[in-house]
Enzyme design. Structure first.
Site, PDB file in Angstrom:
ATOM      1  N   LYS A 232       0.855  -1.198   0.000  1.00 35.41           N
ATOM      2  CA  LYS A 232       0.000   0.000   0.000  1.00 35.41           C
ATOM      3  C   LYS A 232       0.886   1.242   0.000  1.00 35.41           C
ATOM      4  CE  LYS A 232      -1.577   2.926   2.685  1.00 35.41           C
ATOM      5  NZ  LYS A 232      -1.551   4.101   1.778  1.00 35.41           N
TER       6      LYS A 232
ATOM      7  N   GLU B 297      10.256   1.461  10.034  1.00 35.42           N
ATOM      8  CA  GLU B 297      11.293   2.437   9.662  1.00 35.42           C
ATOM      9  C   GLU B 297      10.651   3.806   9.802  1.00 35.42           C
ATOM     10  OE1 GLU B 297      14.344   1.987   8.991  1.00 35.42           O
ATOM     11  OE2 GLU B 297      14.507  -0.124   8.460  1.00 35.42           O
TER      12      GLU B 297
ATOM     13  N   GLU C  46      10.924  16.425  13.964  1.00 34.99           N
ATOM     14  CA  GLU C  46      11.208  16.223  12.539  1.00 34.99           C
ATOM     15  C   GLU C  46      10.384  17.203  11.708  1.00 34.99           C
ATOM     16  OE1 GLU C  46       9.714  12.670  10.453  1.00 34.99           O
ATOM     17  OE2 GLU C  46      11.761  12.369   9.769  1.00 34.99           O
TER      18      GLU C  46
HETATM   19  P1  NAD Z   1       2.972   8.816   7.034  1.00 34.12           P
HETATM   20  O1  NAD Z   1       3.312   8.149   8.314  1.00 34.12           O
HETATM   21  O2  NAD Z   1       1.972   9.900   7.034  1.00 34.12           O
HETATM   22  O3  NAD Z   1       2.431   7.740   5.979  1.00 34.12           O
HETATM   23  C1  NAD Z   1       3.173   6.597   5.615  1.00 34.12           C
HETATM   24  C2  NAD Z   1       2.238   5.555   5.067  1.00 34.12           C
HETATM   25  O4  NAD Z   1       1.345   5.121   6.099  1.00 34.12           O
HETATM   26  C3  NAD Z   1       1.343   6.022   3.916  1.00 34.12           C
HETATM   27  O5  NAD Z   1       1.222   4.987   2.980  1.00 34.12           O
HETATM   28  C4  NAD Z   1       0.010   6.283   4.615  1.00 34.12           C
HETATM   29  O6  NAD Z   1      -1.104   6.186   3.749  1.00 34.12           O
HETATM   30  C5  NAD Z   1       0.007   5.166   5.637  1.00 34.12           C
HETATM   31  N1  NAD Z   1      -0.862   5.395   6.802  1.00 34.12           N
HETATM   32  C6  NAD Z   1      -1.344   6.561   7.269  1.00 34.12           C
HETATM   33  N2  NAD Z   1      -2.083   6.342   8.389  1.00 34.12           N
HETATM   34  C7  NAD Z   1      -2.036   5.017   8.628  1.00 34.12           C
HETATM   35  C8  NAD Z   1      -2.551   4.180   9.657  1.00 34.12           C
HETATM   36  N3  NAD Z   1      -3.282   4.679  10.662  1.00 34.12           N
HETATM   37  N4  NAD Z   1      -2.288   2.859   9.608  1.00 34.12           N
HETATM   38  C9  NAD Z   1      -1.528   2.347   8.627  1.00 34.12           C
HETATM   39  N5  NAD Z   1      -1.016   3.078   7.619  1.00 34.12           N
HETATM   40  C10 NAD Z   1      -1.250   4.409   7.625  1.00 34.12           C
HETATM   41  O7  NAD Z   1       4.369   9.291   6.426  1.00 34.12           O
HETATM   42  P2  NAD Z   1       4.602  10.159   5.124  1.00 34.12           P
HETATM   43  O8  NAD Z   1       4.189  11.554   5.412  1.00 34.12           O
HETATM   44  O9  NAD Z   1       4.034   9.460   3.938  1.00 34.12           O
HETATM   45  O10 NAD Z   1       6.214  10.087   5.016  1.00 34.12           O
HETATM   46  C11 NAD Z   1       7.068  10.914   5.736  1.00 34.12           C
HETATM   47  C12 NAD Z   1       7.564  10.213   6.985  1.00 34.12           C
HETATM   48  O11 NAD Z   1       8.179   8.975   6.649  1.00 34.12           O
HETATM   49  C13 NAD Z   1       8.623  10.992   7.718  1.00 34.12           C
HETATM   50  O12 NAD Z   1       8.366  10.969   9.098  1.00 34.12           O
HETATM   51  C14 NAD Z   1       9.909  10.231   7.413  1.00 34.12           C
HETATM   52  O13 NAD Z   1      10.926  10.382   8.363  1.00 34.12           O
HETATM   53  C15 NAD Z   1       9.415   8.841   7.334  1.00 34.12           C
HETATM   54  N6  NAD Z   1      10.347   8.009   6.559  1.00 34.12           N
HETATM   55  C16 NAD Z   1      11.129   7.095   7.211  1.00 34.12           C
HETATM   56  C17 NAD Z   1      12.048   6.329   6.509  1.00 34.12           C
HETATM   57  C18 NAD Z   1      12.926   5.317   7.187  1.00 34.12           C
HETATM   58  O14 NAD Z   1      13.445   4.446   6.505  1.00 34.12           O
HETATM   59  N7  NAD Z   1      13.127   5.375   8.487  1.00 34.12           N
HETATM   60  C19 NAD Z   1      12.157   6.494   5.133  1.00 34.12           C
HETATM   61  C20 NAD Z   1      11.361   7.448   4.500  1.00 34.12           C
HETATM   62  C21 NAD Z   1      10.451   8.192   5.224  1.00 34.12           C
END
Ligand code: NAD
Length: 489
Positions: free
Chosen positions: A183, A259, A392
């Site tokens: 997803k 992650e 962040e």
């Molecule tokens: P996000 O947490 O908003 O969303 C990530 C994913 O989770 C999306 O696919 C979203 O649709 C899904 N999601 C949202 N709510 C959910 C829920 N309640 N249950 C399950 N899935 C859900 O993150 P984002 O804004 O898409 O990405 C940015 C974030 O990702 C930043 O905090 C960044 O640091 C982190 N990130 C971490 C890594 C790593 O490897 N540690 C790599 C890239 C990005």
């Protein structure tokens, strides 16, 4: 086959490219704000079908046991993706706003080729490991381990490096013999959907082994975490969402691999080449508009060289103007969305409220009337305890913090809820080794060393995550261990 969707992209469920039951949702170019097209909008019913297909493919076929076949499929996928690499590049630049210069190693060719590492592992991994003889309770026994796939993997990914993160999950998960429901983030559905199209039309992956469910609804991710047919959740995203993933996976006691976010420190010791270190810090935070979880966003410099460090960082940062991601010279492209830009701008206001000084940047670039751009921004005068230095931001924003020696630099680096990445610059190997040992973080680059590679495990300490992605350690996250004991012969 033309890759770019003419009307909308499709889902991949049970080997078939199908429309979303919820119709479509719009895909925008973050550098122009123009509508690019539409993506299939899946509903809970589509997600249910995808999970069912993955479950069937795992339970009713030989996929998890046929290591050579999986290796062949993964190599086929890599070759097929390579065959479409230029189309994928243009779509990635358009959908993600990824600067062209980053698309080869970081966004596209690098991650696509990393599939070969996992294909090789499928073939060469020690699936059966001898533990030798022992006499537990006095009975001579021979023991061995069978390493087996975990089952159905729910992979949930963000938008910032969509291909890298999607492949870093589906590569090892499939190589290990799992079936997967991916997803992707609603902001970047095409990157995933087009991989699904290539896989369905040009490879021998059996139906249900990889399912791709794009949706405007974040809660389809939550559905994956709750469904008892899913055995493992591999999640990359924010720490806040990571917490809710862990909570909702608890009822079915799923294995959870996370992650998450970061606020990594760039430590400059007093014997380092200050100017080149600061210049590198400015470049790093501006790259891809700071939208990288492992980007260093706190620059920690010797107190008596603070002004010199700020000046050196500012000098480089001023040259890194936000630009069109299609231009090969652009380092800092747009943020992904208006929502993300509003978030970053709220932190710029907070920095000033907290007493910080904006040395460079701090707003939208005048030369871009459209697109979700923010200038690379340097903030001085804040303490590491400020919210600007603790939280962040996920934008091109760097805070410069003074330290009083190596131990203090380590203390500041560790004074964070996160522990994802970091950098150390210095000349004395003994001092560097002491600092490296002190920093609580999952990856650390010394004097510009690059830690990212297919065979190198990546992940976070503390609230930056649980588990490791990439490398043999990343592959093993997707395995179970079965111990078998038999009478010793
Ligand atoms: P996000 O947490 O908003 O969303 C990530 C994913 O989770 C999306 O696919 C979203 O649709 C899904 N999601 C949202 N709510 C959910 C829920 N309640 N249950 C399950 N899935 C859900 O993150 P984002 O804004 O898409 O990405 C940015 C974030 O990702 C930043 O905090 C960044 O640091 C982190 N990130 C971490 C890594 C790593 O490897 N540690 C790599 C890239 C990005």
């Amino acid at each position: 086959m033309t890759l770019r969707p003419t009307d909308s992209s499709t889902l991949l469920i049970d080997g078939k490219l199908v429309p979303g039951s919820g119709g479509t949702f719009e895909v925008f170019d973050p550098s122009t704000e123009e509508l690019l097209g539409k993506a299939a909008d899946a509903t809970a019913a589509d997600m249910d079908a995808a999970i069912e297909a993955a479950r069937r493919a795992f339970d009713d076929t030989d996929w998890s046991r046929d290591h050579a076949f999986r290796a062949r499929c993964l190599r086929q996928l890599r070759d097929a993706l390579r065959g479409h690499i230029e189309e994928l590049r243009e779509i990635t630049i358009a959908e993600v706003g990824a600067p062209r210069f980053l698309t080869s190693a970081a966004h596209l060719e690098g991650p696509v080729d990393d599939l070969l590492f996992f294909a090789d592992l499928a073939e060469n991994y020690s699936w059966k490991q001898d533990l030798g003889n022992a006499a537990p309770m006095g009975i001579p026994t021979h023991r061995y381990l069978l390493k087996e796939a975990t089952g159905v993997v729910g992979a949930i990914t963000p938008w910032n490096f969509p291909h890298q993160i999607n492949f870093a999950k589906i590569g090892p998960a499939l190589a290990a013999g799992n079936t997967v429901v991916l997803k992707p983030a609603p902001d970047t559905p095409w990157c995933a959907a087009l991989v699904g199209k290539i896989l369905a039309e040009e490879t021998d992956f059996p139906p249900g082994t990889l399912n791709i469910v794009t949706s405007s609804d974040h809660l389809l991710g939550a559905q994956l975490t709750e469904d008892p047919r899913v055995d493992l959740i591999s999640f990359t995203g924010s720490t806040a969402t990571g917490r809710s993933v862990m909570r909702s996976a608890a009822d079915t006691l799923k294995k959870v691999f996370l992650e998450l976010g970061g606020k990594s420190a760039f430590l400059v010791l007093d014997d380092a080449d200050l100017r080149s270190a600061c210049s590198m810090a400015a470049f790093t935070v501006s790259t891809h508009a700071g939208q990288g979880c492992a980007i260093t966003t706190r620059l920690v410099v010797p107190r008596d060289k603070y002004d010199e460090a700020v000046a050196a960082t500012a000098k480089t940062m001023r040259t890194l103007r936000p630009g069109d991601p299609r231009d090969p010279g652009t380092v800092c492209g747009p943020l992904i969305s208006e929502r993300q830009r509003a978030r970053v701008e709220s932190y710029l206001r907070l920095a000033v409220e907290e007493g910080g000084t904006i040395v460079v940047g701090g707003g939208r670039p005048a030369e871009h009337a459209r697109g979700f751009f923010v200038e690379p921004t340097l903030i001085s005068g804040l303490d590491n305890r400020s919210r600007t230095a603790q939280e962040e931001i996920f934008g091109p924003v760097l805070v410069v913090i003074p330290h009083d020696g190596d131990d203090d630099a380590v203390r500041i680096a560790n004074d964070s809820p996160y522990g994802l990445s970091g950098a150390v610059y210095g000349t004395d190997p003994a001092r560097i080794a002491r600092v490296v040992a002190g920093v609580r973080t999952g990856t650390l680059g010394v004097n510009g060393g690059i830690w990212y590679a297919a065979d190198a495990p990546f992940g976070g300490y503390k609230q930056s995550g649980i588990g490791r992605e990439m490398g043999v350690a990343g592959f093993e996250e997707y395995l179970e261990t079965k111990l078998v004991a038999e009478p010793a012969s």
